[in-house]
Design an enzyme around this catalytic site. Sequence first.
Site, PDB file in Angstrom:
ATOM      1  N   GLU A  81      32.272  40.922  42.490  1.00  0.00           N
ATOM      2  CA  GLU A  81      32.337  42.786  42.666  1.00  0.00           C
ATOM      3  C   GLU A  81      30.633  42.299  41.989  1.00  0.00           C
ATOM      4  O   GLU A  81      30.577  43.744  41.649  1.00  0.00           O
ATOM      5  CB  GLU A  81      33.033  42.965  41.508  1.00  0.00           C
ATOM      6  CG  GLU A  81      35.064  42.536  41.969  1.00  0.00           C
ATOM      7  CD  GLU A  81      35.244  44.372  43.273  1.00  0.00           C
ATOM      8  OE1 GLU A  81      34.162  44.244  43.707  1.00  0.00           O
ATOM      9  OE2 GLU A  81      36.036  44.414  43.714  1.00  0.00           O
ATOM     10  N   HIS A 100      34.619  45.842  34.548  1.00  0.00           N
ATOM     11  CA  HIS A 100      35.520  46.412  35.400  1.00  0.00           C
ATOM     12  C   HIS A 100      36.908  45.803  35.197  1.00  0.00           C
ATOM     13  O   HIS A 100      37.218  44.563  35.136  1.00  0.00           O
ATOM     14  CB  HIS A 100      35.419  46.092  36.975  1.00  0.00           C
ATOM     15  CG  HIS A 100      36.100  45.825  38.040  1.00  0.00           C
ATOM     16  ND1 HIS A 100      37.378  47.110  38.553  1.00  0.00           N
ATOM     17  CD2 HIS A 100      36.539  44.991  38.485  1.00  0.00           C
ATOM     18  CE1 HIS A 100      38.158  46.430  38.949  1.00  0.00           C
ATOM     19  NE2 HIS A 100      37.925  45.275  39.335  1.00  0.00           N
ATOM     20  N   HIS A 102      41.588  45.708  35.582  1.00  0.00           N
ATOM     21  CA  HIS A 102      42.563  45.892  36.062  1.00  0.00           C
ATOM     22  C   HIS A 102      44.016  46.776  35.280  1.00  0.00           C
ATOM     23  O   HIS A 102      44.675  46.517  35.147  1.00  0.00           O
ATOM     24  CB  HIS A 102      43.530  44.715  36.934  1.00  0.00           C
ATOM     25  CG  HIS A 102      42.464  44.544  38.383  1.00  0.00           C
ATOM     26  ND1 HIS A 102      42.792  43.725  39.228  1.00  0.00           N
ATOM     27  CD2 HIS A 102      41.309  45.302  38.620  1.00  0.00           C
ATOM     28  CE1 HIS A 102      41.511  43.351  40.150  1.00  0.00           C
ATOM     29  NE2 HIS A 102      41.330  44.331  39.897  1.00  0.00           N
ATOM     30  N   HIS A 163      43.031  50.234  42.773  1.00  0.00           N
ATOM     31  CA  HIS A 163      42.124  48.391  42.837  1.00  0.00           C
ATOM     32  C   HIS A 163      42.289  48.521  41.287  1.00  0.00           C
ATOM     33  O   HIS A 163      42.963  48.045  40.907  1.00  0.00           O
ATOM     34  CB  HIS A 163      41.242  49.023  43.247  1.00  0.00           C
ATOM     35  CG  HIS A 163      39.672  47.805  43.038  1.00  0.00           C
ATOM     36  ND1 HIS A 163      38.952  46.898  43.604  1.00  0.00           N
ATOM     37  CD2 HIS A 163      40.285  47.121  42.138  1.00  0.00           C
ATOM     38  CE1 HIS A 163      38.593  45.993  42.902  1.00  0.00           C
ATOM     39  NE2 HIS A 163      39.390  45.524  42.326  1.00  0.00           N
TER      40      HIS A 163
HETATM   41 ZN   LIG Z   1      39.555  44.803  41.095  1.00  0.00          ZN
END
Ligand SMILES: [Zn+2]
Length: 221
Positions: A81, A100, A102, A163
């Site tokens: 990413e 980032h 989840h 996501h």
């Molecule tokens: Zn991700």
Amino acid sequence: MPKDYRGERALLLAAVKEMALLGLVTGSSGNASMRLPLEHGLERFLITPASKDYSKLAADGLVAVNSEIEPVDGDGVPSTESLLHLAIYRARPDVGAVMHTHSVYATALAVAGRPIPPVMDEMVVYLGGGVEVASYGFPGSEELATEAVKALGNRRAVLLRNHGLCGAGASPDDALQACVLAERAAHVFLLAEAAGGATLLPADAVEAERGAYLMRSGLKD
Ligand SMILES: [Zn+2]
């Protein structure tokens, strides 16, 4: 002789370990980065490696990359990413670190395609307002990066459609706190909706708190 960025590696690693301990990611999912000092006028970033379990990650496992995402120090493969991180740094000179995750409640809202409106003062004070949902982009793609930047605006957290979550801040700890706060806001918002419906903050409170956020962050509307 390549720089080893020892201090920056320690700072980013501490935030990444905390991200994993807090349960914001599982396994090797999620990623984090920080901006490094310019070197001969060129941009450098330190980022987590792809497919590495955080419990086994050491400071020298973090990868320093240039603005083409080519490793300049460290052996690992940069996060898949990386484009997302780079796009945020390009759009936001005030941002020194990106994370980032989840995390469950934020991802639930990202899956539902529901933004988190400004329902708590701390959201506006620290995140700059509500948390919008970026249009879907395939993981690792330029499209995901572009949409995330668009939906992030000049705030500090954004939901990535179907996501997860992305947080930004001046430092790795600051980006982590943005993710923690956005996840908490998602949790509270969902509980409030289940308890009969979330109510918005008064508009004048949002305006005053947002003004303070922009001033503190050196940003303009
Ligand atoms: Zn991700």
